[in-house]
Design a protein around this motif. Structure first.
Motif, PDB file in Angstrom:
ATOM      1  N   ARG B 181     -41.978  -6.258  -8.692  1.00  0.00           N
ATOM      2  CA  ARG B 181     -41.813  -4.823  -8.956  1.00  0.00           C
ATOM      3  C   ARG B 181     -40.439  -4.349  -8.490  1.00  0.00           C
ATOM      4  O   ARG B 181     -39.798  -3.535  -9.147  1.00  0.00           O
ATOM      5  CB  ARG B 181     -42.917  -4.023  -8.270  1.00  0.00           C
ATOM      6  N   ILE B 182     -39.991  -4.868  -7.372  1.00  0.00           N
ATOM      7  CA  ILE B 182     -38.655  -4.501  -6.888  1.00  0.00           C
ATOM      8  C   ILE B 182     -37.597  -4.996  -7.864  1.00  0.00           C
ATOM      9  O   ILE B 182     -36.647  -4.280  -8.184  1.00  0.00           O
ATOM     10  CB  ILE B 182     -38.399  -5.084  -5.476  1.00  0.00           C
ATOM     11  N   ARG B 183     -37.787  -6.228  -8.351  1.00  0.00           N
ATOM     12  CA  ARG B 183     -36.804  -6.777  -9.284  1.00  0.00           C
ATOM     13  C   ARG B 183     -36.670  -5.909 -10.527  1.00  0.00           C
ATOM     14  O   ARG B 183     -35.568  -5.630 -10.995  1.00  0.00           O
ATOM     15  CB  ARG B 183     -37.135  -8.212  -9.693  1.00  0.00           C
ATOM     16  N   SER B 184     -37.810  -5.455 -11.084  1.00  0.00           N
ATOM     17  CA  SER B 184     -37.682  -4.615 -12.282  1.00  0.00           C
ATOM     18  C   SER B 184     -37.036  -3.289 -11.931  1.00  0.00           C
ATOM     19  O   SER B 184     -36.272  -2.745 -12.721  1.00  0.00           O
ATOM     20  CB  SER B 184     -38.994  -4.376 -13.022  1.00  0.00           C
ATOM     21  N   LEU B 185     -37.327  -2.795 -10.741  1.00  0.00           N
ATOM     22  CA  LEU B 185     -36.742  -1.517 -10.346  1.00  0.00           C
ATOM     23  C   LEU B 185     -35.223  -1.603 -10.258  1.00  0.00           C
ATOM     24  O   LEU B 185     -34.513  -0.739 -10.773  1.00  0.00           O
ATOM     25  CB  LEU B 185     -37.342  -1.070  -9.002  1.00  0.00           C
ATOM     26  N   VAL B 186     -34.696  -2.644  -9.606  1.00  0.00           N
ATOM     27  CA  VAL B 186     -33.240  -2.741  -9.447  1.00  0.00           C
ATOM     28  C   VAL B 186     -32.524  -3.194 -10.718  1.00  0.00           C
ATOM     29  O   VAL B 186     -31.301  -3.164 -10.772  1.00  0.00           O
ATOM     30  CB  VAL B 186     -32.810  -3.695  -8.294  1.00  0.00           C
ATOM     31  N   GLY B 223     -33.259 -13.332  -1.228  1.00  0.00           N
ATOM     32  CA  GLY B 223     -32.111 -13.443  -2.132  1.00  0.00           C
ATOM     33  C   GLY B 223     -32.246 -12.660  -3.426  1.00  0.00           C
ATOM     34  O   GLY B 223     -31.483 -12.875  -4.366  1.00  0.00           O
ATOM     35  N   LEU B 224     -33.205 -11.713  -3.467  1.00  0.00           N
ATOM     36  CA  LEU B 224     -33.407 -10.935  -4.693  1.00  0.00           C
ATOM     37  C   LEU B 224     -32.441  -9.772  -4.795  1.00  0.00           C
ATOM     38  O   LEU B 224     -31.991  -9.402  -5.860  1.00  0.00           O
ATOM     39  CB  LEU B 224     -34.817 -10.343  -4.700  1.00  0.00           C
ATOM     40  N   VAL B 225     -32.178  -9.163  -3.643  1.00  0.00           N
ATOM     41  CA  VAL B 225     -31.328  -7.982  -3.600  1.00  0.00           C
ATOM     42  C   VAL B 225     -30.290  -8.135  -2.500  1.00  0.00           C
ATOM     43  O   VAL B 225     -30.414  -9.001  -1.628  1.00  0.00           O
ATOM     44  CB  VAL B 225     -32.147  -6.689  -3.357  1.00  0.00           C
ATOM     45  N   ILE B 238     -29.337  -5.359  -7.123  1.00  0.00           N
ATOM     46  CA  ILE B 238     -29.793  -6.691  -7.511  1.00  0.00           C
ATOM     47  C   ILE B 238     -28.714  -7.694  -7.072  1.00  0.00           C
ATOM     48  O   ILE B 238     -27.528  -7.387  -7.099  1.00  0.00           O
ATOM     49  CB  ILE B 238     -30.064  -6.767  -9.028  1.00  0.00           C
ATOM     50  N   ASN B 239     -29.140  -8.862  -6.628  1.00  0.00           N
ATOM     51  CA  ASN B 239     -28.202  -9.858  -6.115  1.00  0.00           C
ATOM     52  C   ASN B 239     -27.462 -10.545  -7.262  1.00  0.00           C
ATOM     53  O   ASN B 239     -28.051 -11.290  -8.043  1.00  0.00           O
ATOM     54  CB  ASN B 239     -28.966 -10.890  -5.275  1.00  0.00           C
ATOM     55  N   LEU B 240     -26.148 -10.264  -7.363  1.00  0.00           N
ATOM     56  CA  LEU B 240     -25.359 -10.866  -8.440  1.00  0.00           C
ATOM     57  C   LEU B 240     -24.590 -12.102  -7.983  1.00  0.00           C
ATOM     58  O   LEU B 240     -24.005 -12.813  -8.793  1.00  0.00           O
ATOM     59  CB  LEU B 240     -24.344  -9.855  -8.989  1.00  0.00           C
ATOM     60  N   PHE B 241     -24.546 -12.308  -6.662  1.00  0.00           N
ATOM     61  CA  PHE B 241     -23.715 -13.399  -6.146  1.00  0.00           C
ATOM     62  C   PHE B 241     -24.013 -14.755  -6.784  1.00  0.00           C
ATOM     63  O   PHE B 241     -23.076 -15.500  -7.105  1.00  0.00           O
ATOM     64  CB  PHE B 241     -23.824 -13.486  -4.618  1.00  0.00           C
ATOM     65  N   PRO B 242     -25.284 -15.101  -7.006  1.00  0.00           N
ATOM     66  CA  PRO B 242     -25.545 -16.410  -7.626  1.00  0.00           C
ATOM     67  C   PRO B 242     -25.001 -16.504  -9.061  1.00  0.00           C
ATOM     68  O   PRO B 242     -24.793 -17.593  -9.564  1.00  0.00           O
ATOM     69  CB  PRO B 242     -27.073 -16.499  -7.642  1.00  0.00           C
TER      70      PRO B 242
END
Lengths: 179, 268
Positions: B181-186, B223-225, B238-242
Motif C-alpha cells: 500500500r505504501i508503494r502504490s501511495l508513493v 529499501g522501498l522508500v 520512492i527509492n530510485l537509487f537502485p
C-alpha cells in the motif's frame, strides 16, 4: 538536462533524497558512490582542486528543489573520497579538502610526458613555469594547484627523475630534470 | 486592644496568620500520624514477604491445599499493592498477571479495530487504565501482561520496532500488505513530485500518524522508500537509487519507475 557551468547534471540531481544522508546501509552505499563520482567528474571538468566545506560549493546545492547538503553529509561524502585515496583533508578540522581527480601518480606521469614532449630532459625550470609557462598552455598542467604540483614533483624527486632547489630570487623554487 | 486604624488592621492580619498556621500544624499532625502508620505497614508487608520466601524454600513443610491457597492469595495481594513477590518472579507468571493478560486481550480488540490494526502501547495504557477507573495498573504490569500473550492463544501480539516504539497488533497483520500500500501511495504522480509525509500515509493507511511513521521507517529499512529531510519537514519518496546505473549516471531505462519519475517532475 540541467547544466552547472559546462558540466551536465544527471536527472537524480533533482531527487530530494539525494541531498539527505541515507541511514539504510545499502541505500547509503549507492548514494555515496554516486556523490563520489559526481564530485570527481565535476571537479575535473571545472578544474576545482580544493573544496571548502563551509563555503558555497555549487555542486552541493540544488536551488530548483530547494535542497542543500548538510555539513555532515558533505563531510561524509568527502571522507569517502579520502578513504579511496582520491582526496585529502588539508586541515585537522576537515574544513578544506584537496580533490585528486588525477592521483598524484597521474600528475607525475603528466609532468614526465610534458618534459619529454618539450625536450626538457636536462633543463631547469621554476615550479611556476611548469604550471603557468608558455609550454604548459593547452596541457592539463596549466593552472594546476600548486600543492598538488609540489607533491607530484616530490614524488618524481624521490624516484630520481628530478631535483628541487631553492631559486636565486626569494620567490620560487626550481626544478632540474634528469630524466 | 486597638480595633480601629492601621494597628487594628495589622492585628487582624496577625490573628489570621496565626490561625492558618495552627490549622496547618494540625493537618500535618494527621499526616505525620499517617506516615508513621504507613511505615509500620511497609515493615509488616516486608515481614510477610520474607515469610513467604522462607515458606516456599522450606520443602518439608506440610503444604495442605488451604495453606497453598492462602499463600497464593497473599502473593496476589502483595502484587496488587505493588510489592513484587520474589517467589513468583521466575515462574510463568503470577495469577495476577495471567488474569490481567486475558482481560487485556479482550479489552484491546475494539481499540485495535478503530485504530486500523495497530496501536501504540502507550495509548493502550491510557485507554485501559481509564476504563478501569480504579485499581490502575503500572506500565510494567502492562508490559508483563502483553508478554504473557505468547503463552496462550490470543489473536493479538506485542511488537517492538527498531525505533524502540512498542505496539499491539493483530497476529494476522501483514507487513507486506502495508508495504504494497505504501508503494502504490508513493508511486502516484503527486507523491513522485513531492514525496509523502507521515500524515499523508496515516490518512491512506487509516492509522495514527505515529504508527504511519513506524510503517514508513520499516519500509525505508526494506529499501522501498527514502527519506528527504529539509526545512519542509520529514518526507519519504520512492527509492530510485537502485534504478540509477552505476556505469552510466545519465542512463534512463524506458518504462521504469525512474522514467515515470522524470515525466512526473517535468510536468510540474
Amino acid at each position: 538536462m540541467q547544466m552547472l557551468g559546462e558540466f551536465k547534471l544527471p536527472h537524480f540531481f533533482n531527487y530530494p533524497p539525494y541531498f539527505t544522508l541515507q541511514p539504510v546501509r545499502d541505500t547509503r552505499e549507492k548514494q555515496i558512490q554516486l556523490w563520489k563520482e559526481l564530485i570527481l567528474d565535476y571537479c575535473r571538468t571545472q578544474k576545482v582542486f580544493v573544496i571548502g566545506l563551509d563555503e558555497d560549493f555549487q555542486l552541493f546545492s540544488n536551488p530548483a528543489i530547494e535542497r542543500t547538503l548538510s555539513h555532515e553529509s558533505r563531510e561524509a561524502f568527502l571522507s569517502a573520497l579520502v578513504l579511496e585515496g582520491r582526496a585529502e583533508w588539508l586541515d585537522k578540522g576537515h574544513r578544506k579538502c584537496l580533490i585528486l581527480w588525477h592521483r598524484i601518480q597521474d600528475w607525475a606521469d603528466l609532468i614526465l610526458r610534458f618534459v619529454k614532449e618539450n625536450g626538457l630532459e636536462d633543463s631547469v625550470m621554476t615550479v611556476e613555469e611548469i604550471r603557468s609557462g608558455v609550454e604548459s598552455r593547452g596541457t592539463e598542467l596549466h593552472g594546476m594547484d600548486r600543492t598538488i604540483l609540489m607533491r607530484a614533483l616530490k614524488l618524481l624527486e624521490h624516484k630520481g627523475k628530478l631535483a628541487i632547489f631553492k631559486g636565486t630570487s626569494a620567490d620560487d623554487e626550481g626544478v632540474k630534470f634528469s630524466i | 486592644m486597638p480595633v480601629v486604624g492601621v494597628s487594628g488592621i495589622l492585628r487582624k492580619e496577625q490573628e489570621m496568620w496565626e490561625s492558618t498556621d495552627k490549622s496547618l500544624q494540625d493537618a500535618f499532625q494527621d499526616l505525620n500520624a499517617l506516615m508513621s502508620k504507613a511505615k509500620e505497614m511497609v515493615v509488616l508487608a516486608e515481614r510477610m514477604r520474607l515469610k513467604l520466601l522462607s515458606g516456599s524454600n522450606n520443602q518439608t513443610s506440610g503444604t495442605n491445599d488451604e495453606d497453598m491457597g492462602t499463600k497464593e492469595e497473599m502473593q496476589d495481594w502483595l502484587l496488587s499493592v505493588g510489592i513484587a513477590s520474589p517467589v513468583t518472579k521466575e515462574s510463568a507468571g503470577a495469577l495476577y498477571h495471567q488474569q490481567l493478560s486475558r482481560q487485556l486481550a479482550d479489552f484491546v480488540k475494539k481499540p485495535l479495530e478503530m485504530a486500523g490494526g495497530m496501536i501504540n502501547l502507550i495509548d493502550i495504557y491510557c485507554l485501559f487504565n481509564r476504563a478501569r477507573g480504579t485499581e490502575l495498573i503500572s506500565p510494567d504490569d502492562l508490559r508483563q501482561a502483553c508478554s504473557l500473550w505468547e503463552k496462550f492463544d490470543t489473536p493479538v501480539m506485542l511488537r517492538k520496532f527498531d525505533s524502540g516504539v512498542m505496539v499491539i497488533q493483530n497476529k494476522t497483520h501483514s507487513d507486506d500488505e502495508v508495504f504494497s500500500r505504501i508503494r502504490s501511495l508513493v508511486s502516484k504522480p503527486d507523491a513522485l513530485r513531492t514525496g509523502i509525509s507521515a500524515s499523508d500515509a496515516a490518512m491512506t493507511l487509516g492509522v495514527a500518524p505515529a504508527m504511519a511513521k513506524e510503517h514508513l521507517l520499516a519500509a525505508e529499512g526494506k529499501g522501498l522508500v527514502c527519506r528527504d529531510v529539509s526545512p519542509d519537514g520529514f518526507r519519504f519518496h520512492i527509492n530510485l537509487f537502485p534504478e540509477i546505473s552505476p556505469d552510466d549516471r545519465y542512463l534512463v531505462k524506458d518504462h521504469g519507475i525512474y522514467s515515470m519519475w522524470i515525466s512526473a517532475i517535468s510536468s510540474s
